[in-house]
Every structure is written in C-alpha cells, then in structure tokens.
Design a protein around this motif. Structure first.
Motif, PDB file in Angstrom:
ATOM      1  N   GLU A 187      43.249  43.628  43.102  1.00  0.00           N
ATOM      2  CA  GLU A 187      42.353  44.199  42.096  1.00  0.00           C
ATOM      3  C   GLU A 187      41.875  43.107  41.133  1.00  0.00           C
ATOM      4  OE1 GLU A 187      39.852  46.762  40.470  1.00  0.00           O
ATOM      5  OE2 GLU A 187      41.033  47.119  42.272  1.00  0.00           O
ATOM      6  N   THR A 188      42.755  42.207  40.778  1.00  0.00           N
ATOM      7  CA  THR A 188      42.379  41.078  39.925  1.00  0.00           C
ATOM      8  C   THR A 188      41.321  40.219  40.619  1.00  0.00           C
ATOM      9  OG1 THR A 188      44.537  41.071  38.840  1.00  0.00           O
ATOM     10  CG2 THR A 188      43.271  39.011  38.769  1.00  0.00           C
ATOM     11  N   ALA A 189      41.525  39.927  41.900  1.00  0.00           N
ATOM     12  CA  ALA A 189      40.550  39.127  42.650  1.00  0.00           C
ATOM     13  C   ALA A 189      39.200  39.829  42.723  1.00  0.00           C
ATOM     14  CB  ALA A 189      41.078  38.848  44.059  1.00  0.00           C
ATOM     15  N   ARG A 190      39.206  41.132  42.920  1.00  0.00           N
ATOM     16  CA  ARG A 190      37.938  41.882  42.954  1.00  0.00           C
ATOM     17  C   ARG A 190      37.190  41.712  41.639  1.00  0.00           C
ATOM     18  NH1 ARG A 190      40.693  47.032  45.741  1.00  0.00           N
ATOM     19  NH2 ARG A 190      40.137  46.578  47.901  1.00  0.00           N
ATOM     20  N   GLU A 191      37.914  41.787  40.544  1.00  0.00           N
ATOM     21  CA  GLU A 191      37.277  41.653  39.233  1.00  0.00           C
ATOM     22  C   GLU A 191      36.797  40.229  38.986  1.00  0.00           C
ATOM     23  OE1 GLU A 191      39.960  45.264  37.315  1.00  0.00           O
ATOM     24  OE2 GLU A 191      40.390  43.192  36.729  1.00  0.00           O
ATOM     25  N   LEU A 192      37.596  39.240  39.389  1.00  0.00           N
ATOM     26  CA  LEU A 192      37.205  37.848  39.178  1.00  0.00           C
ATOM     27  C   LEU A 192      36.053  37.424  40.087  1.00  0.00           C
ATOM     28  CD1 LEU A 192      40.670  36.113  38.679  1.00  0.00           C
ATOM     29  CD2 LEU A 192      38.941  36.654  36.929  1.00  0.00           C
ATOM     30  N   ALA A 193      35.824  38.150  41.145  1.00  0.00           N
ATOM     31  CA  ALA A 193      34.691  37.838  42.018  1.00  0.00           C
ATOM     32  C   ALA A 193      33.367  38.062  41.292  1.00  0.00           C
ATOM     33  CB  ALA A 193      34.744  38.674  43.291  1.00  0.00           C
ATOM     34  N   VAL A 194      33.363  38.947  40.296  1.00  0.00           N
ATOM     35  CA  VAL A 194      32.114  39.282  39.599  1.00  0.00           C
ATOM     36  C   VAL A 194      32.169  39.052  38.089  1.00  0.00           C
ATOM     37  CG1 VAL A 194      31.364  40.921  41.362  1.00  0.00           C
ATOM     38  CG2 VAL A 194      32.764  41.728  39.464  1.00  0.00           C
ATOM     39  N   ASN A 195      33.357  38.713  37.562  1.00  0.00           N
ATOM     40  CA  ASN A 195      33.517  38.518  36.124  1.00  0.00           C
ATOM     41  C   ASN A 195      34.361  37.281  35.851  1.00  0.00           C
ATOM     42  OD1 ASN A 195      32.318  41.063  35.154  1.00  0.00           O
ATOM     43  ND2 ASN A 195      34.030  42.002  36.247  1.00  0.00           N
ATOM     44  N   LEU A 251      48.087  44.093  32.976  1.00  0.00           N
ATOM     45  CA  LEU A 251      49.412  43.854  33.549  1.00  0.00           C
ATOM     46  C   LEU A 251      50.211  42.841  32.738  1.00  0.00           C
ATOM     47  CD1 LEU A 251      48.508  43.891  37.323  1.00  0.00           C
ATOM     48  CD2 LEU A 251      49.950  45.549  36.115  1.00  0.00           C
ATOM     49  N   ASP A 252      49.554  41.820  32.213  1.00  0.00           N
ATOM     50  CA  ASP A 252      50.249  40.850  31.352  1.00  0.00           C
ATOM     51  C   ASP A 252      50.837  41.553  30.132  1.00  0.00           C
ATOM     52  OD1 ASP A 252      49.645  38.755  33.074  1.00  0.00           O
ATOM     53  OD2 ASP A 252      48.026  37.943  31.809  1.00  0.00           O
ATOM     54  N   ARG A 253      50.029  42.414  29.509  1.00  0.00           N
ATOM     55  CA  ARG A 253      50.515  43.162  28.338  1.00  0.00           C
ATOM     56  C   ARG A 253      51.660  44.093  28.729  1.00  0.00           C
ATOM     57  NH1 ARG A 253      45.104  43.822  27.547  1.00  0.00           N
ATOM     58  NH2 ARG A 253      45.209  45.983  28.253  1.00  0.00           N
ATOM     59  N   GLU A 308      55.633  44.203  27.555  1.00  0.00           N
ATOM     60  CA  GLU A 308      56.203  45.389  26.915  1.00  0.00           C
ATOM     61  C   GLU A 308      57.338  46.013  27.720  1.00  0.00           C
ATOM     62  OE1 GLU A 308      52.853  47.997  26.437  1.00  0.00           O
ATOM     63  OE2 GLU A 308      51.819  46.596  25.088  1.00  0.00           O
ATOM     64  N   ARG A 309      57.203  46.045  29.054  1.00  0.00           N
ATOM     65  CA  ARG A 309      58.128  46.841  29.875  1.00  0.00           C
ATOM     66  C   ARG A 309      58.953  46.034  30.861  1.00  0.00           C
ATOM     67  NH1 ARG A 309      55.694  50.628  33.245  1.00  0.00           N
ATOM     68  NH2 ARG A 309      57.664  51.713  33.155  1.00  0.00           N
TER      69      ARG A 309
END
Length: 158
Positions: free
Chosen positions: A58-66, A75-77, A81-82
């Motif tokens: 999902e991260t790769a999909r987002e970085l492909a366009v952003n 997920l980092d946050r 936290e958890r």
C-alpha cells in the motif's frame, strides 16, 4: 546502500524464496503451534510476513503517485503508540481467515509488492533514506528476523 531498484528487488526476492516452502505444508502442519517459533503456527508466520508486506504494498502504491505515503505515516504513528500489539491484531485477523485465503495472499502479495516497487520513482524510495529503510525493514530485514521461526516450523513438519 542500493545503487538501483533492481539490486534491491533481486536481494529481496532471494531473501523471500525460503519462505515459499511454507506454502507446501499441509493445512494440519500449518496450524500446529511450534514451540521453537514462539508458539506460532506456520499460518501465523505466513500471516505476519504477508500482512507487513501488504502494508509495504500500500505504501508503494501511494509512493508511485505521491511524494509521501499516508499509509506509512499512519503505521509509523501506530507503531510508536501500540508496538507489538499490531502484530497480535494481525494474528487474530488472519487466524479468522480460511486457510485458502491465507495461502492466496501469501502467494500474491510479495509479487505485487515487487511489481509496484518497479513503478515507484527511485527518488521516492531507493534514494530516499526513510522510505528505503521502511522497505528494508518490512522485507529483507524482517525475513532475517524470522529465519529461526521458519526453520523450526519446517523442521517440525518433517
């Protein structure tokens, strides 16, 4: 660390290859708890690795366009936290799935991740220290962390 995406993808593919043996185990072997694997089952290990690969996908999909990934930031946050409670959530969620679905995801997610990484501009991951560290953490280093679990599960199945 990596000069280009292909170098990373080749190393990741080789590091993943031993885990594919899990898919060759019977349903009974995959559902047997293994003491040498922290009490996890083969299904649990498949789920754990594939779920984190799915987040990376999902991260790769987002970085492909952003330039940034909302999934990675979330997920980092959440990890801050958890922590390991996320892994327990994954285990509960994936234990509720039919084993055929676990196997399907386990077979498809790694290739989808590799495929999507080929279209992410290298400036957004190979040459971006934080993003590269993330993909290494969720793949190559993650596989290395669970090598002993894999060995225990496969040994118990013999």
């Amino acid at each position: 660390m990596y000069l280009n995406a292909m170098e990373f993808l080749e190393e990741e593919r080789e590091a993943w290859r031993p885990y594919e043996a899990l898919d060759g185990l019977t349903d009974e072997q995959l559902d047997a708890p293994i003491g040498g694997a922290h009490g996890w089952t083969g299904r649990d290990l498949m789920a754990h690795l594939a779920a984190w690969q799915a987040y990376a996908l999902e991260t790769a999909r987002e970085l492909a366009v952003n330039e940034v990934s909302a999934t990675k930031e979330r997920l980092d946050r959440e990890w801050d936290e958890r922590g390991d409670a996320i892994n327990l959530d994954i285990q509960v969620e994936w234990r509720a799935l039919p084993l055929d679905e676990v196997r399907k995801r386990f077979r498809t997610i790694p290739g989808e991740l590799r495929g999507h990484l080929t279209v992410v501009p290298e400036a957004r991951w190979i040459k971006h220290a934080d993003h590269l560290r993330y993909f290494i953490d969720e793949t190559i280093d993650h596989y290395a962390e669970h090598q002993a679990d894999l060995e225990a599960i496969l040994e118990a199945a013999e």
